[in-house]
Design a protein around this motif. Structure first.
Motif, PDB file in Angstrom:
ATOM      1  N   GLU A 108      -5.895   8.917  -3.244  1.00 38.21           N
ATOM      2  CA  GLU A 108      -5.478   7.716  -3.978  1.00 38.21           C
ATOM      3  C   GLU A 108      -5.162   8.078  -5.430  1.00 38.21           C
ATOM      4  OE1 GLU A 108      -7.555   3.606  -5.587  1.00 38.21           O
ATOM      5  OE2 GLU A 108      -8.533   4.736  -3.998  1.00 38.21           O
ATOM      6  N   ARG A 141       0.938   5.473   0.163  1.00 35.15           N
ATOM      7  CA  ARG A 141       0.260   6.738   0.481  1.00 35.15           C
ATOM      8  C   ARG A 141       1.291   7.846   0.332  1.00 35.15           C
ATOM      9  NH1 ARG A 141      -1.528   2.881   3.994  1.00 35.15           N
ATOM     10  NH2 ARG A 141      -3.766   2.663   4.198  1.00 35.15           N
ATOM     11  N   TYR A 144      -2.876   1.971  -4.181  1.00 36.82           N
ATOM     12  CA  TYR A 144      -2.675   3.356  -3.772  1.00 36.82           C
ATOM     13  C   TYR A 144      -3.858   3.741  -2.902  1.00 36.82           C
ATOM     14  CZ  TYR A 144       0.802   3.060  -7.359  1.00 36.82           C
ATOM     15  OH  TYR A 144       1.888   2.668  -8.087  1.00 36.82           O
ATOM     16  N   ALA A 145      -3.590   4.496  -1.837  1.00 39.71           N
ATOM     17  CA  ALA A 145      -4.638   4.833  -0.877  1.00 39.71           C
ATOM     18  C   ALA A 145      -4.568   6.305  -0.509  1.00 39.71           C
ATOM     19  CB  ALA A 145      -4.492   3.969   0.380  1.00 39.71           C
ATOM     20  N   ASP A 146      -5.686   6.848  -0.030  1.00 39.91           N
ATOM     21  CA  ASP A 146      -5.706   8.208   0.479  1.00 39.91           C
ATOM     22  C   ASP A 146      -4.783   8.306   1.686  1.00 39.91           C
ATOM     23  OD1 ASP A 146      -7.694   8.674  -1.390  1.00 39.91           O
ATOM     24  OD2 ASP A 146      -9.322   8.739   0.071  1.00 39.91           O
ATOM     25  N   ALA A 147      -4.032   9.371   1.757  1.00 39.08           N
ATOM     26  CA  ALA A 147      -3.160   9.603   2.910  1.00 39.08           C
ATOM     27  C   ALA A 147      -3.962  10.316   4.001  1.00 39.08           C
ATOM     28  CB  ALA A 147      -1.953  10.453   2.513  1.00 39.08           C
ATOM     29  N   THR A 150       0.856  -1.183   0.000  1.00 41.22           N
ATOM     30  CA  THR A 150       0.000   0.000   0.000  1.00 41.22           C
ATOM     31  C   THR A 150       0.890   1.231   0.000  1.00 41.22           C
ATOM     32  OG1 THR A 150      -1.692  -1.169   1.255  1.00 41.22           O
ATOM     33  CG2 THR A 150      -1.832   1.232   1.222  1.00 41.22           C
ATOM     34  N   THR A 177      -1.939  10.176  -5.754  1.00 37.68           N
ATOM     35  CA  THR A 177      -0.760   9.331  -5.534  1.00 37.68           C
ATOM     36  C   THR A 177      -0.517   8.456  -6.755  1.00 37.68           C
ATOM     37  OG1 THR A 177      -1.172   9.332  -3.160  1.00 37.68           O
ATOM     38  CG2 THR A 177       0.295   7.633  -3.999  1.00 37.68           C
TER      39      THR A 177
END
Length: 142
Positions: free
Chosen positions: A111, A97, A136-139, A95, A114
């Motif tokens: 996401e 971020r 990919y993920a939201d930070a 993953t 990134t």
């Protein structure tokens, strides 16, 4: 000639330490790599910090020899150098971020932002397929 960066003051050094602690709190259990990138006059610099943590047993295991140089570059970002942070959590499916630095403040990337930053050729602007083993993920806000 080297790269010229802003020189952090004591307050910015303290802010960098607090920022790292906030990032560690948001990271969670697992094996992680934080990569910093800072842009300066005449070039850029990047540093990585590898660590593992397991909050259920209170464990945090850093690779100590990376800590000092990493902390200095983080303070340079807090002092106003443009750049960013990428957090990669290793696993069956990694993953990723990321956060951008603007005027010493962290801005969490979504996401899509990134993905766009890391799956695009910076020279041509063309998108490339992401690796199959990466999401990919939201930070989170730090």
């Amino acid at each position: 000639m080297g790269v010229l960066f802003p020189i952090p003051n004591d307050s910015e050094l303290d802010q960098a330490e607090k920022l790292l602690l906030a990032l560690l709190e948001k990271t969670g259990d697992g094996i992680h790599t934080i990569t910093l990138n800072a842009e300066g006059i005449g070039g850029s610099d990047h540093k990585q910090f590898h660590f593992a943590q397991n909050w259920s047993i209170g464990g945090f295991v850093p690779v100590d020899e990376m800590a000092v140089a990493f902390g200095r570059l983080l303070a340079v970002l807090v002092a106003g150098a443009p750049g960013g942070i990428v957090l990669r959590t290793w696993g069956t499916k990694d993953t990723v971020r990321a956060w951008a630095f603007r005027e010493g403040k962290t801005l969490p990337l979504t996401e899509l932002e990134t993905f766009s930053a890391y799956c695009r050729n910076p020279e041509t602007g063309e998108y490339k397929d992401p690796p199959e083993d990466v999401t990919y993920a939201d930070a989170p806000t730090l």
